[in-house]
Structure formats: C-alpha cells, structure tokens
Design an enzyme around this catalytic site. Structure first.
Site, PDB file in Angstrom:
ATOM      1  N   GLY A   1      33.272 -49.432  22.237  1.00 47.15           N
ATOM      2  CA  GLY A   1      32.331 -48.815  23.182  1.00 47.15           C
ATOM      3  C   GLY A   1      31.777 -49.860  24.143  1.00 47.15           C
TER       4      GLY A   1
ATOM      5  N   GLY B   1      40.837 -49.467  27.801  1.00 44.95           N
ATOM      6  CA  GLY B   1      40.398 -48.191  28.351  1.00 44.95           C
ATOM      7  C   GLY B   1      38.903 -48.088  28.132  1.00 44.95           C
ATOM      8  CG  HIS B   2      36.460 -50.963  29.039  1.00 42.51           C
ATOM      9  ND1 HIS B   2      36.294 -52.188  29.621  1.00 42.51           N
ATOM     10  CD2 HIS B   2      37.017 -51.202  27.831  1.00 42.51           C
ATOM     11  CE1 HIS B   2      36.732 -53.124  28.792  1.00 42.51           C
ATOM     12  NE2 HIS B   2      37.179 -52.553  27.704  1.00 42.51           N
TER      13      HIS B   2
ATOM     14  CB  THR C   1      48.720 -49.949  25.020  1.00 41.28           C
ATOM     15  OG1 THR C   1      49.018 -51.175  25.699  1.00 41.28           O
ATOM     16  CG2 THR C   1      47.505 -50.144  24.125  1.00 41.28           C
TER      17      THR C   1
ATOM     18  CD  GLN D   1      42.663 -55.631  25.226  1.00 42.50           C
ATOM     19  OE1 GLN D   1      42.485 -56.677  25.806  1.00 42.50           O
ATOM     20  NE2 GLN D   1      42.921 -54.520  25.864  1.00 42.50           N
TER      21      GLN D   1
ATOM     22  N   GLY E   1      45.799 -41.943  24.206  1.00 44.92           N
ATOM     23  CA  GLY E   1      45.521 -40.641  23.586  1.00 44.92           C
ATOM     24  C   GLY E   1      45.854 -40.597  22.103  1.00 44.92           C
TER      25      GLY E   1
END
Ligand code: IMP
Length: 425
Positions: free
Chosen positions: A15, A40-41, A129, A224, A302
């Site tokens: 987060g 992915g922030h 990823t 990361q 996802g």
C-alpha cells in the site's frame, strides 16, 4: 522530516502508493529509484482510482516535481500509455516529470524473453509480472542495455539495437524456437518513443544534486518490497533490482546522507504474488478471507495474491536492512472481525527455533512459523481517522509490531481513500 524514504517492508503490495500520496503533500520532489512497470501503485482520491506503474505517485499533487531515476527500467510503450490514462483523468504531466537519461529501456524482446525464461523454468517459475524486468536488468549488468538517452540518437541507437538483436534473435529463434524481431520495425518504434519522450529525458542526477543542495523536501518512493530485493530478499524469488534503502543512492545518484527518515510500509498481514517461500501463508479459509476482504488481486497483473499472517521475523529484518525509523501500517480494517490475530515471532528450521531471518535461502525454504496470538477487536476500524476512536486492541496490535521492530508508528491506514488515515506522529 524533509527527506523521507518510503520503502515496502514485505513482499511488495503493502500500500505504498497511498502512503506516498499522503506524505507527498507539500513535497518539492517525489523520486522513484528502482524497478519498472512491475509496480502497481493504487491511489484513490474522492472515488477516482489512479493506478501508477512507472510514474511516481507524487504526480497527483500540484507543485511537486517527479523524478524517474537512473535505477529504474522504463518501458516507453507502457509509460506513454500511463501518461495518456492519467491525462484522461485530468492529471497534468509536463515539466513536473523528469526521466533519467541513464535509466534503461525495456525493449519488446525483454518482455518476450521474460515469458520464455519463465516457461523453461517450469515448476521453478518465479511468477514474474512478465514486464521484462529481469532481462532488462540483465542487459544492464552485461553492459549491453539501451539507455533512455540513446533513444534520442539515431546512430547510436542503430548500432546498439543491431548488436542486441543479433544476440536476442539468436536466442529467441534457435534456443526457444520462436519468431525473432525485425530490426526496422523495432528501430522505428524506438525512434518514435524517443521523439515523444524527449521533453522528459534529463540529467536527473544533476537535478537531484540541486534539490538536495538547496534543501528541497524530497520523498523517495520505493517500489516492490524488501523481501523482493535481489540482494536482501528471498532469492531467487525476487525482482532484479534493489528496492531497499541502498537503491536510493545508486538509483538516483544521491549520497546516503540525503535521506533523513525512513518509513517502512507494513500491511497488517502478509501477501505475496508469484512463487517462493512464504512461511505464514494461509492456504485455507483464513487466506481466502484476507484475500476477499483485502481485495488482494495484483494491480499490475490481476493475479490473486497469496495471503497469510504478519511475519515479524521478516519485518525485524526489514527494519534493520533499511534502517527504518517509522512504520505506516496499512489495511488494518481487513483484520476487523478476527477474534484472535496471529503474528509469527520466530521460525522453526530443522527443529531449531530462531528469530533471525535466514539469508541462506535453502534454510528459509524450510522455515515454519512460530506464532503468538493477540486479541482481535470488536466493531470495525474502517474509515477511522481519529486515533482515539480506534479500539484499544487495534492500537495494541500496531504498537506490538512497532515495538518489536524498534520503530515508531507514523500512521495507520483504515481504508483506501486519502482521508481514511490515522496519523500517530
Ligand atoms: P519481476 O519483478 O516482474 O521480475 O517479478 C519478480 C517477482 O517479484 C515476482 O514474484 C513478482 O510477483 C514480484 N513482484 C514484482 N513487482 C511486484 C510488485 O510491485 N508487487 C508485488 N510483487 C511484485
């Protein structure tokens, strides 16, 4: 606290985006130093969701200059797409974004090789990823990588790309038996990326020197997490960069003394995506509950995240290797409704109990968690922003983590929105 680093203390997905956004208010500079579009922030502001992969989260704040440092690997295709998406949401991107001219370029063959490497690994897959991260950093270490500044020079680019394609096409066609790349197509593409990105490609080391020397406030945005660090993480199930504190110096060209405070972002439980050891993983109902309540699906891929209890052994190690002063505890609301909450306080490895995080990955594969149980709380902490309104068990849980890590609590996040934050310090 004018120069703060925000670093993931677990396996990523802690987060950080929200914490960086929260702390970025009034910051002169927000700088990313490692990784690429594998990150992915997610930041949610007044119901609008912004997902950032390459651009620092500070872009959502007016008056902040964002830097993508030399330690990053940049996929121009995905960067241009991200810029377009942010602009369509009304975000301004102009002279407030600087991309290091010495950051390395992720080329299409890196993404292909990422997938092909994973395929040959079979069961030992890292679960990357597939963004080309490993192959791009491999070329950097092999000293054949293409840097952002080279996209701006037709002759240099031609020479570099010809050489690289000879190597990559041989591998792709003759080892993997797949179709290679046409030079002309790739060259033209790369030239057009350079043309579009030219206004942003700068000497960011010089910019950072000026920012540090003139006393600007700086937020170093980690991507990361500590356990994914190529040197300090759970090798080989790691990424290919240094998300830990040392990455700031090497990835931005600033001295270690240019960091005043280090905030570790700690999710109130643990998640991991991809393969590799995860001692506190819960594969049954508890794991499902954490995943469902926490919406634990990757922002980049996802994929469902593996979920489990908090691992204090790993967190104490993260506190040490990063020199953490503070923690920001996120997603506390996901633990609403648990009668008791387990925390791993030691590992059992080959019958021996240890509180020390093993750097021998063969030993770590065998680590079993030793748990302490703490009382849960009744009611919900969701959306609370006043510390006095938090149930005492929730405060005790957060303090237990901080005391064991030897750090202070900066803030606790109780929901995805900016305002769903309890400031402790
Ligand atoms: P790569 O960075 O794509 O090479 O992936 C290597 C490992 O790091 C895989 O297990 C990925 O799932 C993990 N990883 C990479 N970036 C992130 C991230 O931003 N959050 C969580 N895991 C990540």
């Amino acid at each position: 606290m004018s120069r703060i680093a925000v670093i993931g203390a677990q396996w990523g997905d802690e987060g950080k985006g929200k914490v960086v956004d929260f702390l970025a208010e009034g910051m002169d500079v927000v700088a990313r130093y490692s990784g690429g579009p594998n990150a992915g922030h997610t930041v949610i502001i007044n119901g609008t969701k912004y997902i950032l992969h390459l651009i620092p989260s500070g872009i959502l704040r007016k008056g902040t200059t964002c830097v993508m440092g030399n330690g990053m690997v940049v996929d121009p295709e995905s960067l241009l797409e991200e810029m377009e998406q942010l602009r369509s949401l009304g975000v301004y991107i102009g002279e407030n974004l600087l991309i290091s001219e010495s950051a390395h370029v992720i080329m299409p063959y890196h993404k292909k090789l990422d997938a092909l490497n994973e395929r040959v690994k079979g069961k030992k897959q890292i679960g990357t990823t597939l963004r080309g991260i490993g192959p791009a950093y491999s070329d950097k270490a092999s000293r054949i990588g293409i840097r952002m500044c080279e996209l701006l020079d037709r002759d240099v680019l031609r020479e570099k790309l010809e050489f690289n394609l000879k190597l990559k096409n041989t591998l792709i066609e003759h080892f993997f038996g797949e179709r290679g790349y046409s030079f002309d197509e790739l060259y033209e593409k790369a030239i057009s990326w350079g043309e579009e990105l030219k206004p942003f490609i700068k000497n960011t080391t010089s910019f950072m020197k000026e920012a540090v020397s003139s006393g600007k406030s700086i937020l170093y945005e980690g991507a990361q997490g500590t356990m994914l660090d190529i040197d300090h993480g759970t090798y080989p199930y790691v990424t290919s960069s240094n998300p830990t504190i040392g990455g700031i110096s090497t990835g931005l060209g600033v001295p270690p003394t240019a960091v005043d405070q280090v905030v570790g972002v700690v999710k109130a439980y643990t998640t991991r995506v991809g393969g590799g050891p995860f001692p506190t993983e819960e594969t049954g109902a508890i794991g499902d509950e954490l995943r469902n309540k926490g919406g634990e699906y990757g922002a980049t891929t996802g994929r469902p995240r593996r979920c489990g209890w908090l691992d204090l052994v790993a967190l104490k190690y993260a506190a040490w290797v990063n020199g953490l002063n503070y923690i920001a505890v996120t997603k506390l609301d996901v633990l609403d409704g648990f009668d008791t909450i387990k925390v791993c306080v030691a590992y059992e490895i080959d019958g021996e109990i240890t509180e020390e995080f093993p750097t021998n990955h063969v030993s770590f594969m065998k680590a079993k968690p030793v748990y302490k149980e703490l009382p849960g709380w009744s009611g919900s902490v969701k959306g609370i922003s006043d510390r006095n309104k938090l149930p005492k068990e929730a405060v005790n849980y957060v303090n237990f983590i901080a005391e064991n890590m030897g750090v202070k609590v900066l803030l606790v996040s109780t929901g995805a929105e900016r305002r769903e934050t309890v400031v402790f310090e």
